[in-house]
Scaffold this motif. Sequence first.
Motif, PDB file in Angstrom:
ATOM      1  N   GLU A  69      45.828  23.059   1.839  1.00 13.18           N
ATOM      2  CA  GLU A  69      44.542  23.763   1.933  1.00 13.18           C
ATOM      3  C   GLU A  69      44.150  24.536   0.672  1.00 13.18           C
ATOM      4  OE1 GLU A  69      42.040  23.794   4.025  1.00 13.18           O
ATOM      5  OE2 GLU A  69      41.113  25.307   2.741  1.00 13.18           O
ATOM      6  N   SER A  70      45.103  25.267   0.111  1.00 13.16           N
ATOM      7  CA  SER A  70      44.717  26.121  -1.010  1.00 13.16           C
ATOM      8  C   SER A  70      44.674  25.370  -2.336  1.00 13.16           C
ATOM      9  CB  SER A  70      45.639  27.328  -1.102  1.00 13.16           C
ATOM     10  OG  SER A  70      46.971  26.908  -1.128  1.00 13.16           O
ATOM     11  N   LYS A  79      39.719  20.920  -2.989  1.00 16.61           N
ATOM     12  CA  LYS A  79      38.341  21.375  -2.910  1.00 16.61           C
ATOM     13  C   LYS A  79      37.855  21.226  -1.475  1.00 16.61           C
ATOM     14  CE  LYS A  79      33.927  20.757  -5.214  1.00 16.61           C
ATOM     15  NZ  LYS A  79      33.149  19.962  -6.172  1.00 16.61           N
ATOM     16  N   TYR A  80      38.329  20.180  -0.816  1.00 18.57           N
ATOM     17  CA  TYR A  80      37.993  19.968   0.581  1.00 18.57           C
ATOM     18  C   TYR A  80      39.006  18.993   1.170  1.00 18.57           C
ATOM     19  CZ  TYR A  80      34.940  19.900   4.664  1.00 18.57           C
ATOM     20  OH  TYR A  80      34.425  20.067   5.922  1.00 18.57           O
ATOM     21  N   SER A  81      39.122  18.988   2.495  1.00 24.19           N
ATOM     22  CA  SER A  81      40.017  18.009   3.107  1.00 24.19           C
ATOM     23  C   SER A  81      39.450  17.535   4.436  1.00 24.19           C
ATOM     24  CB  SER A  81      41.406  18.614   3.314  1.00 24.19           C
ATOM     25  OG  SER A  81      41.328  19.767   4.121  1.00 24.19           O
ATOM     26  N   TYR A  82      39.860  16.335   4.799  1.00 27.23           N
ATOM     27  CA  TYR A  82      39.430  15.738   6.063  1.00 27.23           C
ATOM     28  C   TYR A  82      40.654  15.256   6.827  1.00 27.23           C
ATOM     29  CZ  TYR A  82      34.813  15.150   3.853  1.00 27.23           C
ATOM     30  OH  TYR A  82      33.608  15.352   3.224  1.00 27.23           O
ATOM     31  N   ILE A 136      32.106  14.964  -3.347  1.00 26.63           N
ATOM     32  CA  ILE A 136      32.584  16.344  -3.518  1.00 26.63           C
ATOM     33  C   ILE A 136      33.557  16.425  -4.699  1.00 26.63           C
ATOM     34  CG2 ILE A 136      33.992  18.164  -2.452  1.00 26.63           C
ATOM     35  CD1 ILE A 136      32.745  17.311   0.258  1.00 26.63           C
ATOM     36  N   ARG A 148      32.004  21.802  -9.610  1.00 24.20           N
ATOM     37  CA  ARG A 148      33.313  21.954 -10.250  1.00 24.20           C
ATOM     38  C   ARG A 148      34.223  20.919  -9.629  1.00 24.20           C
ATOM     39  NH1 ARG A 148      37.049  27.301 -10.844  1.00 24.20           N
ATOM     40  NH2 ARG A 148      38.701  26.309 -12.024  1.00 24.20           N
ATOM     41  N   ASP A 174      30.740  26.629 -11.876  1.00 23.27           N
ATOM     42  CA  ASP A 174      31.243  27.333 -10.695  1.00 23.27           C
ATOM     43  C   ASP A 174      30.828  28.802 -10.763  1.00 23.27           C
ATOM     44  OD1 ASP A 174      32.636  28.559  -8.696  1.00 23.27           O
ATOM     45  OD2 ASP A 174      34.625  27.899  -9.335  1.00 23.27           O
ATOM     46  N   ALA A 226      31.562  31.222  -9.036  1.00 20.42           N
ATOM     47  CA  ALA A 226      32.644  32.167  -8.743  1.00 20.42           C
ATOM     48  C   ALA A 226      33.498  32.466  -9.973  1.00 20.42           C
ATOM     49  CB  ALA A 226      33.529  31.628  -7.619  1.00 20.42           C
ATOM     50  N   GLU A 227      33.454  31.598 -10.994  1.00 25.74           N
ATOM     51  CA  GLU A 227      34.218  31.886 -12.212  1.00 25.74           C
ATOM     52  C   GLU A 227      33.514  32.933 -13.071  1.00 25.74           C
ATOM     53  OE1 GLU A 227      37.140  31.436 -12.940  1.00 25.74           O
ATOM     54  OE2 GLU A 227      37.657  29.901 -11.483  1.00 25.74           O
ATOM     55  N   ARG A 264      40.053  27.846   6.930  1.00 23.87           N
ATOM     56  CA  ARG A 264      39.702  27.818   5.505  1.00 23.87           C
ATOM     57  C   ARG A 264      39.246  29.206   5.048  1.00 23.87           C
ATOM     58  NH1 ARG A 264      37.424  22.131   6.525  1.00 23.87           N
ATOM     59  NH2 ARG A 264      38.965  20.886   5.442  1.00 23.87           N
ATOM     60  N   ARG A 269      45.099  34.257   0.724  1.00 20.07           N
ATOM     61  CA  ARG A 269      45.731  33.876  -0.540  1.00 20.07           C
ATOM     62  C   ARG A 269      45.169  34.630  -1.726  1.00 20.07           C
ATOM     63  NH1 ARG A 269      43.122  29.145   0.644  1.00 20.07           N
ATOM     64  NH2 ARG A 269      41.433  28.525  -0.738  1.00 20.07           N
ATOM     65  N   GLN A 300      33.448  38.983  -5.731  1.00 24.96           N
ATOM     66  CA  GLN A 300      34.260  37.765  -5.711  1.00 24.96           C
ATOM     67  C   GLN A 300      34.361  37.190  -4.308  1.00 24.96           C
ATOM     68  OE1 GLN A 300      36.367  35.442  -7.546  1.00 24.96           O
ATOM     69  NE2 GLN A 300      34.706  36.003  -8.893  1.00 24.96           N
ATOM     70  N   LYS A 338      31.293  35.262  -3.586  1.00 21.20           N
ATOM     71  CA  LYS A 338      31.205  34.007  -4.337  1.00 21.20           C
ATOM     72  C   LYS A 338      32.235  32.985  -3.869  1.00 21.20           C
ATOM     73  CE  LYS A 338      29.307  35.525  -8.756  1.00 21.20           C
ATOM     74  NZ  LYS A 338      29.674  35.877 -10.133  1.00 21.20           N
ATOM     75  N   ILE A 349      33.132  24.496   1.006  1.00 24.24           N
ATOM     76  CA  ILE A 349      32.205  23.401   1.270  1.00 24.24           C
ATOM     77  C   ILE A 349      31.498  23.586   2.626  1.00 24.24           C
ATOM     78  CG2 ILE A 349      31.993  20.881   1.498  1.00 24.24           C
ATOM     79  CD1 ILE A 349      32.966  21.554  -1.276  1.00 24.24           C
TER      80      ILE A 349
END
Lengths: 538, 177
Positions: A119-120, A123-126, A144, A149, A301, A303-304, B19, B26, B60, B63, B69
């Motif tokens: 998970e961490s 970027k995404y998972s299915y 995706i 990013r 991104d 968030a960066e 998520r 984390r 943060q 964001k 997603i």
Amino acid sequence: MLGADAMAKCLEEEGVKAVFGYPGVAICPFFNSMLSVHIDRILVRTEQNAAHAASGYARVSGEVGVCVATSGPGATNLITGIATAYADSIPLVCITGQVDSSLLGSDVFQEADITGAAESFVKYSYLVRNAEDIPRIFKEAFHIASTGRRGPVLIDVPIDVQNTTITKFKYPEQVNLRTYKPTVKGHAVQIKKVIKALSKAKKPIICAGGGVILSGARQELRHFSHQYEIPVVSTMMGLSAMPTEDPLYFGMVGNNGKSYANRAMNDADLIIMTGARVADRAISQPDLITDNKILIHIDVDPAEIGKNVGPTIPLVGDIKAIFEELNQYELKADFSSWVALLKEYKAQAPVRKKPRDGFVDPAALIGRLSERLAENAVYVADVGQNQMWSCGYHIVKEGLFLTSGGMGTMGYSIPAAIGARAADPDRQIVAVCGDGSFQMSMMELATMQQHKLPVKIIVLQNGYLGLVREYQHNTYKGNYSVVDLSGSPDLTKLASAYDIPCLKAEDMNGLDEIIDRFLKIEGPVIMDVRIDPLDTVK
Amino acid sequence: MNKKVFQLIVENSSGVLSRISGLFSRRGYNIESITAGVTSDPGLTRITIVASGDDDILEQIEKQVAKLIDVLSVVELKAEDSVYRELLMIKLRVLPEQRASVVALTETDVFRANIIDVGPDSMIIELTGTQSKVDDFIALVDCYEIIEIARTGIAGLTRGTDKLVHINEMIQSGKPD
């Protein structure tokens, strides 16, 4: 058509040329279906390297890399490779087999909650519950992974879903993701602010990160730099954004970078940070780069921006699109005296201390090698002292410099080089590693041979985990603990076991000739290079 | 340390809560409460998170959450233009001779609490209100023995009529900047 057939068909629809993987029962339906599509199936020797190979493939092709593993240990072995790709924003689609849906959560043989475990790092998972969803999920996953990013996307497919018959297969033309719409175009007002700030600046500098390469913006950045005569430095991930010998390029920043690159950053009155995270190894004191400076931070991104340092002008968007726009403007400015000052700094840079006689100087080796490499060669550096020397002395022309920057994963270079080779059979590809990192991936020599994916490998041997040894020398007064690599194999014998030629470079005598032979050999080749065990990166 | 209330509109898909909570754990963000429930669109879930941290961290958080997603939108529910409510259930040890005074307490206009269960020597009281009202009530009944407390964490909405239109517009135009 089975779910597994649909999975293979989706990869074909995406134009995937090769997948890297390792089978097991839970992913067997998929590998069976792969027999009926025209996609190379490359068997690596451990799953982690499937992800690294997919990363090398992605970075050279500019497409999404695909790796495949089975459930349980196959999937968990992928995680380090996935995390490595995530840290460097490399687009991957990682496919894992999973146990039968009806058994999920009951701890059956080879069951691992891989979507949870990864998970961490994704970027995404299915987790695919319904075979009819396969075309949509694959379409979304590739979208995706390769937009905004970039990063890895995981698709976990239970074996019964792979074996379910689906009524019709239609690969979607478009994705319909209402919650995912990354910004591409930079905000017009912010772009004007950048130009305005630049017109007032006296000492501007561009700091190029990996995002420049990922967005395919190298030409746009170079054009921008040349057009306005703005000097450029780079982060480790940004190496190869500019040719090393470009007159406006002033090296890599950071604690393992060039002194003149750091001086340039310190002296600048305006920094254009582009596609870079302002991470700790590049910028050790983020506060300093906003002190009396204008900081423009460009990143896809949001968030960066503001995470490690608060910019004066934030600019969110795709770097290529933004530089295309920036290149449209007229800018009346003359930075020639600033560039001249940086050239002076560069001329004053301290010369590296020569290692003791009787060994190969890795810096000299790397320098001489890169002079001889093809214009567009791909140079893959591993992790450790070898990486620092590669960053410092490899001269990039028009090629690429690949390494694991964010995660610093040892063993990256050989599988990544194999993946790079699968993406481009005609390019010169060299992997440079140490004896520690080589032994983390040496099983892939078999992959290279089996699939005719020849890579040139240079192993800098010093009998130590050199970077840790150096750290222990500096921090623990030379009390070495668990860094001695005694017991390493004789590379000539090892290479011969795989039927790979191996050249030995024991000291500086005849080094040029050895490099020439190394580069002339068609097919895979290893160069066993003896370096001073006590040599340091600085 | 500041506190902010964030309202997330997210896809009602499996794994979305993990998520979000995984992101908080984390990255070491402080979460004071989290509540979730469907919206008027059954495909979307509203999650209300109360988070604390300094301003940089709160920025943060916003964001990083927006980057997920599955997240359609993140907005801060500012106190001045939003209403927040939390449900409290509190079980007190109340002897028969104390009952009348507890009943009187619940009937005050300030709290408008309800008694929802009465046992031989206990009572469960329910109260809805802002977090500070809930805190005040707990302090008030502290003179009795508190056996158990269940608090839901807050749910919130912005005032005015723009909310649903806002969601629909976002769906059509993608995420807001």
